[in-house]
Design a protein around this motif. Structure first.
Motif, PDB file in Angstrom:
ATOM      1  N   GLY A  26       0.810  -1.208   0.000  1.00  0.00           N
ATOM      2  CA  GLY A  26       0.000   0.000   0.000  1.00  0.00           C
ATOM      3  C   GLY A  26       0.843   1.257   0.000  1.00  0.00           C
ATOM      4  N   PRO A  27       0.308   2.336  -0.571  1.00  0.00           N
ATOM      5  CA  PRO A  27       1.071   3.569  -0.760  1.00  0.00           C
ATOM      6  C   PRO A  27       1.087   4.496   0.443  1.00  0.00           C
ATOM      7  CG  PRO A  27      -1.091   3.801  -1.742  1.00  0.00           C
ATOM      8  CD  PRO A  27      -1.023   2.403  -1.181  1.00  0.00           C
ATOM      9  N   THR A  28       0.378   4.162   1.521  1.00  0.00           N
ATOM     10  CA  THR A  28       0.231   5.115   2.621  1.00  0.00           C
ATOM     11  C   THR A  28       0.970   4.686   3.882  1.00  0.00           C
ATOM     12  OG1 THR A  28      -1.829   4.061   3.323  1.00  0.00           O
ATOM     13  CG2 THR A  28      -1.999   5.906   1.767  1.00  0.00           C
ATOM     14  N   PHE A  29       1.962   3.841   3.726  1.00  0.00           N
ATOM     15  CA  PHE A  29       2.699   3.329   4.890  1.00  0.00           C
ATOM     16  C   PHE A  29       3.213   4.458   5.768  1.00  0.00           C
ATOM     17  CE2 PHE A  29       5.279   0.505   7.306  1.00  0.00           C
ATOM     18  CZ  PHE A  29       6.524   1.096   7.455  1.00  0.00           C
ATOM     19  N   SER A  30       3.718   5.505   5.173  1.00  0.00           N
ATOM     20  CA  SER A  30       4.325   6.596   5.943  1.00  0.00           C
ATOM     21  C   SER A  30       3.298   7.393   6.752  1.00  0.00           C
ATOM     22  CB  SER A  30       5.080   7.536   5.000  1.00  0.00           C
ATOM     23  OG  SER A  30       4.204   8.101   4.047  1.00  0.00           O
ATOM     24  N   ASN A  31       2.010   7.170   6.500  1.00  0.00           N
ATOM     25  CA  ASN A  31       0.962   7.867   7.244  1.00  0.00           C
ATOM     26  C   ASN A  31       0.643   7.215   8.581  1.00  0.00           C
ATOM     27  OD1 ASN A  31       0.722   9.629   5.115  1.00  0.00           O
ATOM     28  ND2 ASN A  31      -1.145   8.706   4.298  1.00  0.00           N
ATOM     29  N   TYR A  32       1.240   6.062   8.844  1.00  0.00           N
ATOM     30  CA  TYR A  32       0.843   5.293  10.019  1.00  0.00           C
ATOM     31  C   TYR A  32       1.996   5.031  10.969  1.00  0.00           C
ATOM     32  CZ  TYR A  32      -3.512   4.427   7.572  1.00  0.00           C
ATOM     33  OH  TYR A  32      -4.716   4.585   6.941  1.00  0.00           O
ATOM     34  N   ARG A  33       1.681   5.139  12.247  1.00  0.00           N
ATOM     35  CA  ARG A  33       2.589   4.650  13.264  1.00  0.00           C
ATOM     36  C   ARG A  33       2.540   3.137  13.253  1.00  0.00           C
ATOM     37  NH1 ARG A  33      -0.028   8.393  17.852  1.00  0.00           N
ATOM     38  NH2 ARG A  33       1.298   7.233  19.298  1.00  0.00           N
ATOM     39  N   MET A  34       3.631   2.508  13.662  1.00  0.00           N
ATOM     40  CA  MET A  34       3.733   1.056  13.606  1.00  0.00           C
ATOM     41  C   MET A  34       4.227   0.490  14.935  1.00  0.00           C
ATOM     42  SD  MET A  34       2.823   0.193  10.500  1.00  0.00           S
ATOM     43  CE  MET A  34       3.434  -1.495  10.378  1.00  0.00           C
ATOM     44  N   GLY A  35       3.907  -0.763  15.170  1.00  0.00           N
ATOM     45  CA  GLY A  35       4.349  -1.390  16.397  1.00  0.00           C
ATOM     46  C   GLY A  35       4.801  -2.819  16.183  1.00  0.00           C
ATOM     47  N   TRP A  36       5.571  -3.312  17.140  1.00  0.00           N
ATOM     48  CA  TRP A  36       5.959  -4.721  17.219  1.00  0.00           C
ATOM     49  C   TRP A  36       5.400  -5.287  18.525  1.00  0.00           C
ATOM     50  CZ3 TRP A  36       8.207  -7.773  13.601  1.00  0.00           C
ATOM     51  CH2 TRP A  36       8.883  -7.150  12.545  1.00  0.00           C
ATOM     52  N   PHE A  37       4.848  -6.484  18.421  1.00  0.00           N
ATOM     53  CA  PHE A  37       4.367  -7.237  19.571  1.00  0.00           C
ATOM     54  C   PHE A  37       4.991  -8.621  19.529  1.00  0.00           C
ATOM     55  CE2 PHE A  37       0.821  -4.818  21.512  1.00  0.00           C
ATOM     56  CZ  PHE A  37       0.770  -3.759  20.630  1.00  0.00           C
ATOM     57  N   ARG A  38       4.862  -9.334  20.637  1.00  0.00           N
ATOM     58  CA  ARG A  38       5.310 -10.718  20.657  1.00  0.00           C
ATOM     59  C   ARG A  38       4.372 -11.536  21.531  1.00  0.00           C
ATOM     60  NH1 ARG A  38      10.974  -9.993  24.090  1.00  0.00           N
ATOM     61  NH2 ARG A  38      10.017  -9.422  26.099  1.00  0.00           N
ATOM     62  N   GLN A  39       4.350 -12.830  21.231  1.00  0.00           N
ATOM     63  CA  GLN A  39       3.498 -13.732  21.996  1.00  0.00           C
ATOM     64  C   GLN A  39       4.233 -15.042  22.212  1.00  0.00           C
ATOM     65  OE1 GLN A  39      -0.460 -14.321  20.400  1.00  0.00           O
ATOM     66  NE2 GLN A  39      -1.243 -14.887  22.420  1.00  0.00           N
ATOM     67  N   ALA A  40       4.455 -15.360  23.466  1.00  0.00           N
ATOM     68  CA  ALA A  40       5.079 -16.619  23.844  1.00  0.00           C
ATOM     69  C   ALA A  40       3.982 -17.640  24.120  1.00  0.00           C
ATOM     70  CB  ALA A  40       5.955 -16.418  25.070  1.00  0.00           C
ATOM     71  N   PRO A  41       4.298 -18.917  24.028  1.00  0.00           N
ATOM     72  CA  PRO A  41       3.287 -19.960  24.258  1.00  0.00           C
ATOM     73  C   PRO A  41       2.626 -19.809  25.624  1.00  0.00           C
ATOM     74  CG  PRO A  41       5.256 -20.913  23.311  1.00  0.00           C
ATOM     75  CD  PRO A  41       5.588 -19.492  23.623  1.00  0.00           C
ATOM     76  N   GLY A  42       1.305 -19.817  25.638  1.00  0.00           N
ATOM     77  CA  GLY A  42       0.563 -19.729  26.882  1.00  0.00           C
ATOM     78  C   GLY A  42       0.475 -18.344  27.485  1.00  0.00           C
ATOM     79  N   LYS A  43       0.987 -17.358  26.763  1.00  0.00           N
ATOM     80  CA  LYS A  43       0.972 -15.989  27.286  1.00  0.00           C
ATOM     81  C   LYS A  43       0.198 -15.069  26.350  1.00  0.00           C
ATOM     82  CE  LYS A  43       5.249 -16.201  29.939  1.00  0.00           C
ATOM     83  NZ  LYS A  43       6.533 -15.512  30.245  1.00  0.00           N
ATOM     84  N   GLU A  44      -0.200 -13.919  26.890  1.00  0.00           N
ATOM     85  CA  GLU A  44      -0.898 -12.929  26.079  1.00  0.00           C
ATOM     86  C   GLU A  44       0.082 -12.208  25.163  1.00  0.00           C
ATOM     87  OE1 GLU A  44      -4.559 -11.809  29.150  1.00  0.00           O
ATOM     88  OE2 GLU A  44      -3.085 -10.292  28.592  1.00  0.00           O
ATOM     89  N   ARG A  45      -0.475 -11.626  24.106  1.00  0.00           N
ATOM     90  CA  ARG A  45       0.351 -10.836  23.202  1.00  0.00           C
ATOM     91  C   ARG A  45       0.860  -9.597  23.944  1.00  0.00           C
ATOM     92  NH1 ARG A  45      -1.377 -10.648  16.992  1.00  0.00           N
ATOM     93  NH2 ARG A  45      -1.457 -12.851  17.584  1.00  0.00           N
ATOM     94  N   GLU A  46       2.156  -9.341  23.813  1.00  0.00           N
ATOM     95  CA  GLU A  46       2.829  -8.317  24.605  1.00  0.00           C
ATOM     96  C   GLU A  46       3.404  -7.228  23.707  1.00  0.00           C
ATOM     97  OE1 GLU A  46       6.513  -8.263  27.837  1.00  0.00           O
ATOM     98  OE2 GLU A  46       6.642  -9.572  26.094  1.00  0.00           O
TER      99      GLU A  46
END
Length: 123
Positions: A26-46
């Motif tokens: 998509g052409p509007t990538f620069s319009n958005y803030r971005m994040g990284w998350f992680r999820q370990a087995p048996g745990k919530e997304r962090e």
């Protein structure tokens, strides 16, 4: 339709490094803030890291501060997560996501997600 595709995960020894990439369509990538998350087995997304539209401001969960660096290249529609000094507790599936509003610590504030990339740190 927006697509996010992560890459760069793998198996690494404790103390090692990996660089994750997240390529966005998509052409509007620069319009958005971005994040990284992680999820370990048996745990919530962090929440792991967040970056503003121009990359000028970043934030991290305390457990990765000083070890991980989030960055972006808007010309390439890509956001990165450089991970150094990896620990066994960093083992998880890592996801990038597009921020839509609200608290950037919450997964509910993101509207598009990648499929995830596995990071395994052997101790």
């Amino acid at each position: 339709q927006v697509q996010l595709v992560e890459s760069g995960g793998g198996l690494v020894q404790a103390g090692g490094s990996l660089r994750l990439s997240c390529a966005a369509s998509g052409p509007t990538f620069s319009n958005y803030r971005m994040g990284w998350f992680r999820q370990a087995p048996g745990k919530e997304r962090e929440f792991v890291a967040h970056i503003t539209r121009n990359g000028g401001t970043t934030d991290y969960v305390d457990s990765v501060k000083g070890r991980f660096t989030i960055s972006r290249d808007n010309a390439k529609n890509t956001v990165y997560l450089q991970m150094n000094g990896l620990k066994s507790e960093d083992t998880a599936v890592y996801y990038c996501a597009r921020f839509r509003g609200g608290s950037y610590y919450s997964p509910n504030s993101y509207d598009y997600w990648g499929q995830g990339t596995q990071v395994t740190v052997a101790s």
